[in-house]
Scaffold this active site. Structure first.
Site, PDB file in Angstrom:
ATOM      1  CG  HIS A 184      -0.156   4.653   8.933  1.00 53.07           C
ATOM      2  ND1 HIS A 184       0.220   3.718   8.214  1.00 53.07           N
ATOM      3  CD2 HIS A 184      -0.568   5.718   8.167  1.00 53.07           C
ATOM      4  CE1 HIS A 184       0.143   4.007   6.932  1.00 53.07           C
ATOM      5  NE2 HIS A 184      -0.363   5.095   6.862  1.00 53.07           N
ATOM      6  CG  ASP A 196       0.569   4.681   2.998  1.00 52.78           C
ATOM      7  OD1 ASP A 196       0.156   5.430   4.087  1.00 52.78           O
ATOM      8  OD2 ASP A 196      -0.271   4.453   2.018  1.00 52.78           O
ATOM      9  CD  GLU A 230      -4.147   4.779   7.320  1.00 48.03           C
ATOM     10  OE1 GLU A 230      -5.021   5.382   6.848  1.00 48.03           O
ATOM     11  OE2 GLU A 230      -3.576   4.168   6.696  1.00 48.03           O
ATOM     12  CD  GLU A 231      -2.046   1.990   4.625  1.00 47.41           C
ATOM     13  OE1 GLU A 231      -3.225   1.908   4.115  1.00 47.41           O
ATOM     14  OE2 GLU A 231      -1.191   2.717   4.438  1.00 47.41           O
ATOM     15  CG  HIS A 345      -2.089   2.122  -0.687  1.00 42.47           C
ATOM     16  ND1 HIS A 345      -3.333   1.845  -0.643  1.00 42.47           N
ATOM     17  CD2 HIS A 345      -1.344   2.347   0.524  1.00 42.47           C
ATOM     18  CE1 HIS A 345      -3.701   2.483   0.626  1.00 42.47           C
ATOM     19  NE2 HIS A 345      -2.416   2.929   1.134  1.00 42.47           N
TER      20      HIS A 345
END
Lengths: 382, 382
Positions: A184, A196, A230-231, A345
């Protein structure tokens, strides 16, 4: 794709008694803000949802609730981040704090998405670093009353347009059969999103580039998709599955990598009920899964030299979830995640932590797997 | 003691081109602010003072200078934090950024004191995390022009009153001979000051408490002093030495611990020229140092069971520096600092990182050393 727009804005959390102390905090994605005056209230603590439910209404009402659940793996602990606000709001809490879902870091708070239930008031929700959660626990353990001031400018604006990014190399003999692989393209506003999921996007692109650069012509089409959002909504993955709802039969498999840059140990086969017809039994589904896993295991010897031959039946990934749900055979990538949840994150998810040698190893693993899948005789479908 | 009051206020550093990116930064202690409009300028980079001096005036004027010096140990690298602002201001820079003086962390910036020279304009100075410094270096290496917006509300107010904290157990037979031991009671506004220097204060108090609780009556007086304002002016240490200027002869030794909670490997003997009379030669000073070191080495067998018997001639510490400078035999404590500089002066200096077993070991080492010094026949003076 229309995606939600959530803005963090200025935010802070200050313990005002028994001693003034600034907390390392991050508002959670989709949370409402506190308004300009903030919220000042007593902080109470619960180690679990069960412990919270055992509290009296009087203890909860008007309080800020800290859900201080120990980290027991991402899947097991993330429900606190996602659901705690509604759980606490139903009983009259004015805000929730969540112990960061991840390993202890260096006083780094971990953000991530939360979700409001329809039957509860919307109260602000923020993550605090594990070290700060421990400090509150120590204060409460010695009998102090802890009061905190939470300020969050967080707000959600109108949806905006974003895009999935798609590229492919056409197959030589079975070009209409597509293998999707990707990551993503969005990340949280803190840190750089290097693991991420920047590295997941790079791995997918690099693996397909390696095949192309080697003058290999795989039979099936290899398509790289970098999903958006996505998040904080999964809109990219959902839109992609919806867009292809009429040609899902053409998808040989869907694969994604979204757990960082740790060495790949193997793959996870994920076949859902929709892959079979409605009358299929649980036993038939199990048989179909075992058959697919067996096909992946037949590829394991190719990957053994890179120690990447572990094949499991398990969850594949979030972005390909909608495809998997619709019956497309899906494949997750098993990375070593022993360090990943220390940084994801958080502000610490930076490019510096990407180990190039590991990334090259992982791209090679993916390239081998994709080429083998693209030329495999059998289908992963039941 | 009157101490400086420096207020950080709101602060931020944003790369505005080639791509928008928030930096992990901390203003440096004593720095001026930027004014409400901030400073927006091109960022240039120098790896060292020499590299900076080799730049043209045209390259420097109006720019923000990043001093991106690799960490080569605290003493060697900290001059960049302390002096860079004046070095750069003399050649027309509008602000300086300093690569955090410390080990790579988890995108934690390290603050600390800086100092303005009298012959240079005062320009804002901030530390950025090593990861962000690396990102700027990568941008510049590929030929991008980097522009940044620095905003710092930092300001210095009128001095305020603070206090050293003093307690002692009186000696039994030589009560007028004092051994001072302590740490500093102030810390930076970020983090909790757990290792810098909460643990140093605790170790001094705990070591003396252990002796007292063991019903030992040392011959000399053991005095714990917790100095104020070590971090941003050293006013506590200076005031303490000044206050005792007339009775320095009564100080048998001064000791402090100010490098965290790593295991203690031994002690550092620090005897300065003022300990001898004015006519003393360098050779006599060397002989006096060797004699004192020999006395400490005679205590090493007592400490060997705790692996703390290493005795060196070296720097003692900042707070006892004024006493040492006035001729008091001074003793530094050698902690294992392999992890200390990853967290000191940063948000990550929290209580969670204090290992209790290590702290108890260290308190025992200090207690043995203090008791042995208090009952030693010979003097550490020449």
């Amino acid at each position: 794709v229309q995606v939600p727009v959530w803005i963090r804005g200025q935010e802070s959390l200050t313990i005002v008694s028994p001693a003034r102390h600034e907390m390392a905090m991050l508002g959670l994605g989709r949370s409402v803000g506190t308004g300009p005056d903030g919220i000042t209230a007593e902080v109470i603590r619960a180690e679990s949802f069960d412990a919270f439910q055992a509290l009296t209404d009087e203890a909860i009402r008007g309080r800020i609730v800290l859900f201080d659940a120990p980290y027991e793996g991402y899947g097991r602990t993330v429900p606190y981040r996602v659901d705690a606000a509604s759980v606490a709001a139903r009983r009259g809490a004015v805000a929730v704090l969540v112990r960061s879902v991840g390993l202890d870091g260096m006083r780094t708070a971990h953000t991530g998405a939360m979700r409001y239930a329809e039957d509860a008031d919307q109260i602000p929700a923020a993550a605090i670093s594990t070290e700060d959660a421990n400090q509150i626990a120590r204060m409460l353990a010695r009998g102090d009353t802890v009061r905190a001031q939470l300020h969050m400018d967080a707000r959600t604006l109108e949806d905006r347009t974003s895009h999935n990014v798609v590229g492919e190399i056409r197959g030589s003999t079975r070009a209409d059969e597509v293998i999707v692989v990707g990551g993503h393209i969005d990340s949280w506003d803190v840190g750089q999103g290097a693991q991420d999921d920047g590295v997941g996007c790079l791995l997918a692109m690099e693996a397909v580039r390696l095949i192309h650069a080697s003058d290999l012509r795989p039979a099936r089409t290899l398509r790289v998709v970098l999903w958006t959002n996505e998040e904080n909504g999964l809109r990219g993955g959902k839109a992609y599955a919806l867009e292809h709802a009429d040609d899902l039969d053409h998808f040989f498999a869907a694969m994604e990598t979204d757990t960082g840059n740790g060495l790949i140990s193997g793959f996870r086969f994920d076949l859902r009920a929709a892959a079979l017809d409605d009358a299929a039994t649980e036993a038939e589904l199990t048989a179909a899964r075992d058959r697919g896993l067996g096909l992946l295991e037949s590829l394991a010897p190719l990957l053994a030299p890179l120690d990447a031959g572990s094949m499991l039946l398990s969850y594949s990934g979030a972005d390909i979830g909608p495809l998997a749900e619709a019956g497309v055979p899906s494949i997750g990538v098993s990375h070593d995640t022993s360090e990943y949840f220390r940084i994801h994150h958080s502000d610490a998810d930076t490019f510096d932590r990407i180990n190039m040698a590991d990334m090259q190893n992982n791209a090679a693993v993916l390239a081998i797997m994709l080429y083998a899948l693209a030329d495999m005789d059998a289908s992963l479908r039941p």
